[in-house]
Design an enzyme around this catalytic site. Structure first.
Site, short mmCIF file in Angstrom:
data_model
loop_
_atom_site.label_atom_id
_atom_site.label_comp_id
_atom_site.label_asym_id
_atom_site.label_seq_id
_atom_site.Cartn_x
_atom_site.Cartn_y
_atom_site.Cartn_z
N GLY A 138 0.76 -1.24 0.00
CA GLY A 138 0.00 0.00 0.00
C GLY A 138 0.79 1.28 0.00
N GLY B 244 3.85 -3.60 -3.79
CA GLY B 244 3.95 -3.76 -5.24
C GLY B 244 4.41 -2.44 -5.84
N ARG C 37 -4.37 3.29 -16.53
CA ARG C 37 -4.62 3.95 -15.24
C ARG C 37 -5.28 5.33 -15.37
NH1 ARG C 37 -1.55 5.13 -11.68
NH2 ARG C 37 -2.77 4.34 -9.93
N TYR D 228 -8.63 5.33 -13.30
CA TYR D 228 -8.62 5.99 -11.98
C TYR D 228 -8.40 7.49 -12.06
CZ TYR D 228 -7.09 1.15 -11.05
OH TYR D 228 -6.96 -0.21 -11.04
N CYS E 133 -9.52 4.37 -30.27
CA CYS E 133 -10.81 4.92 -30.69
C CYS E 133 -11.67 5.13 -29.46
CB CYS E 133 -11.49 3.98 -31.64
SG CYS E 133 -10.58 3.84 -33.15
N GLU E 134 -11.31 6.08 -28.66
CA GLU E 134 -11.99 6.31 -27.39
C GLU E 134 -11.61 7.72 -26.94
OE1 GLU E 134 -13.09 3.18 -25.61
OE2 GLU E 134 -13.71 4.20 -23.80
N1 LLP Z 1 -1.46 -7.13 -1.23
C1 LLP Z 1 -2.72 -7.27 -1.64
C2 LLP Z 1 -3.57 -8.28 -1.04
C3 LLP Z 1 -3.20 -6.42 -2.64
O1 LLP Z 1 -4.46 -6.54 -3.04
C4 LLP Z 1 -2.35 -5.45 -3.21
C5 LLP Z 1 -2.82 -4.57 -4.27
C6 LLP Z 1 -1.03 -5.38 -2.75
C7 LLP Z 1 -0.62 -6.23 -1.75
C8 LLP Z 1 -0.03 -4.40 -3.30
O2 LLP Z 1 -0.40 -3.09 -3.08
P1 LLP Z 1 0.61 -1.89 -3.46
O3 LLP Z 1 1.83 -1.99 -2.60
O4 LLP Z 1 0.95 -2.06 -4.89
O5 LLP Z 1 -0.15 -0.67 -3.19
N2 LLP Z 1 -4.62 -1.37 -10.16
C9 LLP Z 1 -4.58 -0.38 -9.12
C10 LLP Z 1 -3.98 -0.91 -7.85
C11 LLP Z 1 -4.72 -2.11 -7.33
C12 LLP Z 1 -4.04 -2.68 -6.12
C13 LLP Z 1 -4.54 -4.04 -5.90
N3 LLP Z 1 -3.97 -4.68 -4.79
C14 LLP Z 1 -3.80 0.84 -9.63
O6 LLP Z 1 -3.36 0.83 -10.76
O7 LLP Z 1 -3.65 1.82 -8.90
#
Ligand code: LLP
Length: 472
Positions: A280, A324, A362, A366, A393-394
């Site tokens: 997160g 992530g 993204r 978002y 095309c959007e």
């Molecule tokens: N652990 C779990 C259970 C998760 O669902 C996620 C992200 C992470 C770890 C890693 O989170 P991070 O460190 O990356 O914040 N597609 C969206 C983000 C979706 C995140 C989904 N889960 C975007 O592009 O912002």
């Protein structure tokens, strides 16, 4: 006119580049460009010692460019911060949903990180990349029976999200073919009821979430786990409150709450040895974004867990976390070639690039904001305000609204920063655009890590029934 951003940073391409002094003290998640970014004597952007304009000539455009130094530095900072601030054991997992491919899994595994996978496909990739199954954790709120079997056979840990999965695992453990793997190593994902400030689509900690067991179910879940201990070896609890978070308090609250869960589990005779606080931590996409460094995020979590365990007189669990975005987000840039442009007098100027929402969904998903530079004009004054359109095309296929750029025309190489997380992994073939290639750069060398898709790739899975084939 040279424009200056309100955060005080002059929004000129070369100003996004860190000097060697600045690089010393900074976390990769706080830098707009990858740590190795430089401007060379031709006034071109260089990443990993490679001139971006040369990379585009060699590998084509659009191109994802991943800086190995930034990725390895982020891995080290997570790993070392836990070593420094936590007396117990720790394990950092890479949330591979941010960018899952063989090379990225292999790099993070070589840095000692484990891997969080969110599907059978991600699990397959991590294992094929050589990651150790005992450091792989499988997530998802709806793992299929086949995915659960794959996980059991691979020996990874399953982060159980719901009753359906608990029951399926107990059933599997009683089947001849899968009983020899039991008890299965599991963690329980719980919904903490902790809110944080981020986009609604990427908040997961609040009670109204599709993920995890409801806190009211805690007693029943622990009772079930102990009753079925021949099938299930429940080693830990897990929670994830959301993504792109800059506040530190929610994760500290979460850590404290998780120690309460651990104490409750003990009253059922379950010894929880692992506590996974999720991912997160946010990254800097624009100058005014001010995320804490990796170290600043890790330290208070360790302190909270040590304090709570000390007060309860219980031994320290192994802490796991699974970032992530903050591991990979700023390690990558996407290079595009500029094509058509259109000026609507008194309204706006569009310049179009050769990719868009298919390689970076993204902004349209978002409303995410990105910054760009022109790789072949890094020190040129920023004289234009333009909107960067994708080629789909959007109408909503806009990568950046009102970007401040130097005078830009056909053939220039536009580089969008901070595209490492959730770009390639969420990419599509919309309008049947082949996905871009990706290169890993470092020490002046570039290695292909994802081949550019071809038109043949696009129809690889198509089937044309006999009766539709044109008679020759
Ligand atoms: N652990 C779990 C259970 C998760 O669902 C996620 C992200 C992470 C770890 C890693 O989170 P991070 O460190 O990356 O914040 N597609 C969206 C983000 C979706 C995140 C989904 N889960 C975007 O592009 O912002």
């Amino acid at each position: 006119m040279v424009s200056t951003h309100p955060a005080g940073i002059q929004a000129n391409g070369s100003k996004y580049i860190l000097s060697s002094n600045q690089r010393e003290g900074i976390s990769p998640n706080q830098s707009l460009l990858p740590l190795s970014a430089k401007v060379n004597q031709n006034d071109n952007l260089e990443v990993g010692g490679c001139d971006v304009t040369t990379l585009v000539k060699q590998f084509g455009s659009p191109l994802y460019i991943l800086d190995e130094e930034s990725l390895r530095t982020a891995c080290c900072q997570y790993r070392d911060s836990f070593k420094q601030y936590y007396k117990g054991e720790s394990q950092v997992l890479y949330a591979s949903k941010a960018w899952n491919c063989l090379a990225v899994c292999a790099i993070v595994a070589s840095e000692g990180l484990g891997i969080d996978v969110a599907s059978g496909g991600e699990l397959y990739t991590a294992i094929t990349a050589g990651a150790d199954a005992d450091k792989i954790y499988l997530h998802s709120n709806n793992k299929s029976r086949d995915e659960l079997i794959f996980a059991v056979e691979s020996g990874c840990t399953i982060v159980v999200d719901n009753w359906y999965e608990l029951n399926t695992l107990v059933e599997l453990a009683q089947e001849n073919s899968f009983s020899s793997y039991a008890p299965y190593r599991i963690m329980l994902r719980l919904t903490p009821g902790i809110d944080c400030h981020t986009h609604d689509y990427i908040r997961t900690g609040q009670l109204d979430s599709k993920f995890g067991f409801d806190p009211n179910a805690l007693d029943d879940v622990f009772a079930f786990a102990i009753k079925n201990q021949a099938s299930l070896n429940c080693v830990g609890v897990h929670a994830h409150i959301g993504s792109q978070i800059f506040e530190r308090q929610p994760h500290q609250d979460l850590a404290a709450l998780m120690v309460e869960w651990l104490k409750k589990a003990a009253t059922y005779g379950i010894e929880i040895t692992e506590l996974n606080v999720g991912g997160g931590l946010g990254i800097r996409y624009i100058e005014s974004d001010d995320p804490p460094s990796i170290e600043e995020w890790v330290k208070p979590i360790c302190e909270v867990v040590e304090k709570a365990c000390g007060e309860a007189n219980i031994s320290l669990p192994k802490i796991l976390c699974e970032p992530g975005r903050s591991l990979i987000g700023t390690t990558c840039v996407t290079a595009y070639s500029v094509g058509a442009s259109k000026e609507i007098p008194g309204i706006r100027k569009y310049i179009a690039v050769d990719g868009g929402m298919s390689d970076n969904p993204r902004p349209i998903t978002y409303e995410s904001i990105y910054r760009a530079v022109v790789a072949n004009k890094m020190s040129a004054p920023l004289t234009e305000q333009v909107t960067i359109a994708g080629k789909h095309c959007e109408s909503g296929d806009i990568l950046i609204k009102d970007a401040q750029l130097p005078s830009t025309s056909e053939g220039d190489i536009l580089v969008v920063m901070g595209t490492g997380a959730y770009n390639y992994s969420m990419s599509s073939n919309y309008n049947r655009l082949p996905r871009p290639a990706a290169v890993l750069v470092g020490n002046g060398e570039a290695s292909l890590i994802l081949q550019r898709e071809s038109y043949q790739d696009l129809i690889r899975q198509d089937c044309l029934p006999e009766r539709l084939k044109k008679n020759e």
